[in-house]
Enzyme design. Sequence first.
Site, PDB file in Angstrom:
ATOM      1  N   ASP A 177     -46.011 -34.947  91.453  1.00  0.00           N
ATOM      2  CA  ASP A 177     -45.294 -35.120  90.029  1.00  0.00           C
ATOM      3  C   ASP A 177     -44.912 -33.576  89.705  1.00  0.00           C
ATOM      4  O   ASP A 177     -45.910 -32.704  89.722  1.00  0.00           O
ATOM      5  CB  ASP A 177     -45.784 -35.914  88.907  1.00  0.00           C
ATOM      6  CG  ASP A 177     -45.992 -37.166  89.382  1.00  0.00           C
ATOM      7  OD1 ASP A 177     -45.391 -37.789  90.213  1.00  0.00           O
ATOM      8  OD2 ASP A 177     -46.672 -37.941  88.594  1.00  0.00           O
ATOM      9  N   ASP A 225     -41.632 -50.055  86.616  1.00  0.00           N
ATOM     10  CA  ASP A 225     -42.780 -49.511  85.795  1.00  0.00           C
ATOM     11  C   ASP A 225     -43.077 -50.173  84.599  1.00  0.00           C
ATOM     12  O   ASP A 225     -42.626 -50.542  83.851  1.00  0.00           O
ATOM     13  CB  ASP A 225     -42.550 -48.072  85.290  1.00  0.00           C
ATOM     14  CG  ASP A 225     -42.122 -46.967  86.403  1.00  0.00           C
ATOM     15  OD1 ASP A 225     -42.471 -47.365  87.571  1.00  0.00           O
ATOM     16  OD2 ASP A 225     -41.025 -46.363  86.074  1.00  0.00           O
TER      17      ASP A 225
END
Length: 222
Positions: free
Chosen positions: A8, A122
């Site tokens: 990330d 998500d």
Amino acid sequence: MLVIPAVDVLDGKAVRLTQGDYGRVDEAGDPLELVRRAAGFSPPFVHVVALGAARDGGVPVELARAVVEAASPVPVQFGGGVRSVGDAEALRGAGVARVMIGTAAFGEIPLEEFGDVVVAVDVAEGIVRTAGWRESSGLTTAAALERCADAGVTKVLCTAVARDGTRSGPDLDLLGDARSLFGGEILAAGGIRDADDLAAIEALGIDGAVVGRAWLEGTYAF
């Protein structure tokens, strides 16, 4: 089962967030160096998310191009900032093999128009989150997966937001429900610690897992 290392990126640095909280950031090093390291494991893909873009929009095409070069010859699964079909095409033009979309998948643009993508589902407290997990889509997991299936989506990444970055174990209930609702490829993320967790995920019939903090901190070795 596919096991995919994740990197990330936020403000030019590799980071790990805890539960998607941009105020709880652990720096992990140089992102391109980590991408090269991840590619050295010869995984099926290297998974990269541009967190700032996921939150604010605007695809970082130059970052995507640099990641693709660093990972070569391993293909890249990349997301962050896609808000239009043009954004998805820009990432493909940068060499991204699998484009991920989240926010745009649950907006006004017909999902079919994005072509072959991985949809990020998500989930926090039973509801799908968007805009870097800061906003609610208003859709339950079941409704989101139904939307994906109806649009012909064949791949989803199902993340348990409350588990992400915690190494507290995957949300097997969420993943089991997802498997019963969606017939395509499901990748799992959130809370994965080690090979035992991966075995538990595989036992549910899940097709793969994205592993972040576990590989970066050494509790899972490729």
